[in-house]
Design a protein around this motif. Structure first.
Motif, PDB file in Angstrom:
ATOM      1  N   GLY A 158       0.804  -1.244   0.184  1.00  0.00           N
ATOM      2  CA  GLY A 158      -0.002   0.031  -0.084  1.00  0.00           C
ATOM      3  C   GLY A 158       0.776   1.257   0.009  1.00  0.00           C
ATOM      4  O   GLY A 158       0.363   2.184  -0.321  1.00  0.00           O
ATOM      5  N   ASP A 159       2.161   1.291   0.502  1.00  0.00           N
ATOM      6  CA  ASP A 159       2.983   2.330   0.494  1.00  0.00           C
ATOM      7  C   ASP A 159       3.460   2.718  -0.745  1.00  0.00           C
ATOM      8  O   ASP A 159       4.130   3.815  -0.882  1.00  0.00           O
ATOM      9  CB  ASP A 159       4.042   2.127   1.386  1.00  0.00           C
ATOM     10  N   ILE A 160       3.686   1.709  -1.660  1.00  0.00           N
ATOM     11  CA  ILE A 160       4.401   2.010  -2.967  1.00  0.00           C
ATOM     12  C   ILE A 160       3.422   1.767  -4.102  1.00  0.00           C
ATOM     13  O   ILE A 160       3.942   1.915  -5.289  1.00  0.00           O
ATOM     14  CB  ILE A 160       5.697   1.175  -2.924  1.00  0.00           C
ATOM     15  N   ARG A 161       2.204   1.315  -3.967  1.00  0.00           N
ATOM     16  CA  ARG A 161       1.385   0.986  -5.092  1.00  0.00           C
ATOM     17  C   ARG A 161       1.255   2.261  -6.082  1.00  0.00           C
ATOM     18  O   ARG A 161       1.276   2.113  -7.204  1.00  0.00           O
ATOM     19  CB  ARG A 161      -0.159   0.604  -4.427  1.00  0.00           C
ATOM     20  N   ASP A 162       1.152   3.396  -5.584  1.00  0.00           N
ATOM     21  CA  ASP A 162       1.023   4.525  -6.497  1.00  0.00           C
ATOM     22  C   ASP A 162       2.355   5.177  -7.088  1.00  0.00           C
ATOM     23  O   ASP A 162       2.228   6.074  -7.849  1.00  0.00           O
ATOM     24  CB  ASP A 162       0.391   5.767  -5.621  1.00  0.00           C
ATOM     25  N   THR A 163       3.458   4.460  -6.677  1.00  0.00           N
ATOM     26  CA  THR A 163       4.554   4.980  -7.317  1.00  0.00           C
ATOM     27  C   THR A 163       5.134   4.356  -8.451  1.00  0.00           C
ATOM     28  O   THR A 163       6.075   4.455  -9.168  1.00  0.00           O
ATOM     29  CB  THR A 163       5.655   4.884  -6.191  1.00  0.00           C
ATOM     30  N   VAL A 164       4.297   3.093  -8.881  1.00  0.00           N
ATOM     31  CA  VAL A 164       4.584   2.374 -10.061  1.00  0.00           C
ATOM     32  C   VAL A 164       3.516   2.610 -10.967  1.00  0.00           C
ATOM     33  O   VAL A 164       2.441   3.040 -10.911  1.00  0.00           O
ATOM     34  CB  VAL A 164       4.955   1.128  -9.731  1.00  0.00           C
TER      35      VAL A 164
END
Length: 215
Positions: A158-164
């Protein structure tokens, strides 16, 4: 465009002795299956396979030439010799370049966690994530920056989902990295009873020694 690799079709039911002979000549048996193709038994030269994987990466698209017919494939699975490290078998999945597919991608940490500098321990409980992406966009790895993590912090999907730019199929709470305090083993404290017991034992041993001398 994928990296090119040549393959030769072989009989689907190959005896183990023939497979051993094949490997002895520097080739690797394998199969091709998937999009618009019947399951094919093939073999590839191991040296060419290693070179191709170095160029394309573990998840890269490969233009597999099977006796003159070119297929877009990805390396689906493989087996290695436990002692030699050589390839024993490979599975190639033929893919439709315009459709997304589900693949596992390795999680790679970058940077040094702030908590690690203070003696903390970086843990990576899950080293792969499942993603859905077009074949041409499959990343070789998912890079996660851990430099801001203090002792007690963690990173989940959930912490990196929007970064890819692709879809991660795992749940938000799927743990990727955590930093924990170092484990310190405390020496057991000696109780008064324990100390007195040791003193009594030593005294008894001394008396026994004296009695032996007198005898």
């Amino acid at each position: 465009m994928g990296t090119k690799l040549s393959a030769q079709q072989r009989e689907s039911k190959t005896p183990n002795s023939s497979l051993t002979e094949l490997r002895g000549k520097g080739s690797v048996p394998g199969v091709v299956y998937g999009y618009q193709t019947e399951t094919l038994s093939v073999s590839v030269t191991e040296a060419d396979l290693i070179k191709t994987l170095r160029e394309s990466g573990r998840n890269g698209v490969i233009n597999l030439d099977v006796d003159g017919k070119t297929l877009n494939v990805v390396l689906s699975d493989f087996q290695r010799d436990a002692l030699k490290g050589s390839f024993k078998h490979v599975d190639f999945l033929a893919v439709n370049m315009s459709e997304e597919l589900e693949v596992a991608v390795t999680v790679h940490t970058t940077g040094e966690a702030a908590g690690e500098k203070e003696g903390g321990v970086v843990n990576q409980p899950n080293r792969e994530v499942n993603v859905k992406v077009k074949p041409s966009d499959i990343p070789d790895s998912l890079d996660v920056d851990v430099s801001a993590l203090e002792i007690g912090d963690h990173l989940s999907v959930g912490d990196i989902r929007d970064t890819v730019s692709y879809e991660i199929l795992d749940e938000d709470d799927f743990l990727l990295v955590s930093v924990t305090a170092p484990t310190v083993e405390e020496e057991p404290e000696e109780t008064e009873e324990g100390a007195e017991g040791e003193a009594e034992t030593e005294a008894a041993e001394g008396e026994t020694s004296e009695e032996s001398k007198e005898a």
